[in-house]
Write an enzyme that holds these catalytic residues in place. Structure first.
Site, PDB file in Angstrom:
ATOM      1  CB  SER A   1      81.733  -1.130  87.850  1.00  0.00           C
ATOM      2  OG  SER A   1      80.859  -1.644  86.883  1.00  0.00           O
TER       3      SER A   1
ATOM      4  CE  LYS B   1      65.379  -1.050  95.226  1.00  0.00           C
ATOM      5  NZ  LYS B   1      66.234  -2.283  94.986  1.00  0.00           N
TER       6      LYS B   1
ATOM      7  CB  THR C   1      69.198   0.164  93.647  1.00  0.00           C
ATOM      8  OG1 THR C   1      68.194  -0.808  93.338  1.00  0.00           O
ATOM      9  CG2 THR C   1      69.331   0.302  95.146  1.00  0.00           C
TER      10      THR C   1
ATOM     11  CD  GLU D   1      68.583  -5.229  87.514  1.00  0.00           C
ATOM     12  OE1 GLU D   1      68.919  -4.540  88.495  1.00  0.00           O
ATOM     13  OE2 GLU D   1      68.994  -6.383  87.308  1.00  0.00           O
TER      14      GLU D   1
ATOM     15  CG  ASN E   1      71.924  -8.009  87.047  1.00  0.00           C
ATOM     16  OD1 ASN E   1      71.823  -7.778  88.231  1.00  0.00           O
ATOM     17  ND2 ASN E   1      70.903  -7.868  86.205  1.00  0.00           N
TER      18      ASN E   1
ATOM     19  CB  THR F   1      66.816  -6.754  95.538  1.00  0.00           C
ATOM     20  OG1 THR F   1      67.484  -5.723  96.239  1.00  0.00           O
ATOM     21  CG2 THR F   1      66.728  -6.391  94.126  1.00  0.00           C
TER      22      THR F   1
END
Length: 406
Positions: free
Chosen positions: A406, A178, A152, A275, A401, A189
């Site tokens: 979007s 992932k 993702t 991230e 985040n 996640t």
């Protein structure tokens, strides 16, 4: 002699595994559905999220793994199928039914996983057509495509393979994963899939996977969020033809070490891809009364936003580390605690007997410039230890985040 060899492989490196990864339209671009299939019915094992809002595919896979067997794993990215109620569960069933029909396998032999945006119904027409297509393009060289299809917000694939000799036979263990955000103990996640051609008792495989998860995926954190979808699934198809592996096999320690290595590598790769991360952090807690105490302290440090932001700013604020040790909930004598901070080149003692040491600021500055950093905590209270991994918290994390949907 090395116990095992690491090589550039993936989940189709073990004998008898096919895979594929294709783009079907769940995401605007990039591959978004993957299949991993064994030529024969395999021993299956799995560990899932502890989040009470667990997603529909987690609920279904928990049911299907009860028999201890698996032959295929179906994964989609771009949509988590989480918090979608009865419709979500029925859609997960439809996904497995479509895969079972296309592969000519039993419903119960297939595990399913999803990752992506929470609370949005699956585009079932797109998915069912995609599953039908995926079952027709499986390949013994399809592992890399599958590794790409489960991503993702990841910045790159996460894969590994190792080989070793058991009973004179070559055995291979491989995995893909992932995960980039919403990473926290009890997994998050993140998804990980491990394949091996080893012949191993199913109950022992489950025990081995649980032990590995507790010490790898459950020892990583990016942002403290425990997700709805995290799963680690393993299949062992026995096609290496070694003697059955269990606790009493003379070479079991070698296999355990290789199996742990695969899972630790994947877990650390997830954190390194956190991230917006600019620093990779390892925390080791030594001489604890118990593994649980050592784990709690390691994760308290790694989850502290003040600690994480200090490392992002390359600020040697050791007080934040001591503070996070103190509120970990572990009963310790702070006046016995020693803390070191360093990297692959040097370790600097920054706390002794619960107080700061007279280290030189330029030494601290040089250490903090490195991307990979280590915090070593000595409790002087016992003989147990634990090791965990995390990352810093940057401006980029908020940016990613803040605009995720979007």
């Amino acid at each position: 002699m090395e116990k095992f060899q690491v090589f550039d492989g993936d989940i189709t490196s073990p004998k008898g595994f096919k895979a594929c990864g294709i783009h079907i339209g769940i995401k605007k671009k990039n591959k978004d559905i993957a299949l991993i299939v064994s030529d024969v019915l395999a021993e299956g094992a799995a560990v899932f999220t502890t989040n009470k809002a667990c997603a529909a595919p987690v609920k279904l896979s928990k049911e299907n793994i009860q028999g201890g067997k698996a032959q295929a794993i179906l994964v989609n990215s771009g949509n988590a199928n989480a918090c979608t109620g009865k419709e979500g569960y029925e859609n997960a069933k439809k996904m497995v039914e479509a895969a079972a029909e296309g592969l000519n396998l039993s419903f119960e032999s297939i595990l399913v996983a999803s990752t992506g945006v929470i609370g949005v119904p699956l585009p079932m027409d797109t998915i069912l057509k995609g599953i039908n297509k995926a079952t027709k393009v499986l390949s013994y060289e399809g592992g890399l495509d599958a590794a790409e299809a489960i991503l993702t917000t990841d910045t790159g694939v996460k894969k590994i393979a190792v080989s070793l000799e058991i009973d004179g036979e070559e055995v291979t263990i491989a995995g893909i994963a992932k995960g980039s955000g919403m990473i926290h103990p009890n997994m998050a996640t993140m998804l990980a899939f491990v394949t091996t051609d080893a012949k191993i008792k199913g109950e022992f495989l489950q025990k081995l996977l649980k032990h590995a998860v507790d010490r790898t995926y459950n020892m990583i954190t990016v942002d403290g969020d425990t997700s709805t979808n995290d799963s680690v699934n393993a299949m062992a198809n026995g096609m290496a033809e070694n003697a059955m592996l269990d606790e009493n096999h003379p070479e079991i320690d070698k296999f355990k070490e290789a199996f742990h290595y695969v899972n630790e590598f994947l877990a650390k790769t997830i954190v390194a891809d956190g991230e917006g991360a600019t620093k990779f952090l390892e925390v080791e807690v030594q001489n604890s009364k118990s593994f649980a105490d050592a784990k709690d302290i390691a994760m308290s440090i790694l989850n502290s936003n003040l600690v994480k932001t200090a490392f992002f700013g390359e600020d040697g604020n050791w007080g934040r580390i001591v503070c996070s040790i103190g509120y970990s909930g572990v009963d310790i004598d702070m006046e016995k605690v020693t803390v070191y901070l360093g990297n692959e080149n040097a370790m600097l003692k920054i706390v002794e007997e619960g107080q700061g040491t007279a280290y030189k600021e330029d030494e601290m500055e040089n250490i903090l410039k490195h991307k990979k950093l280590k915090i070593l905590v000595d409790l002087h209270a016992g003989v147990e230890k634990a090791k965990g991994w995390g990352c810093d918290l940057s401006y980029e994390y908020v940016k990613i985040n803040g605009a995720y949907r979007s």
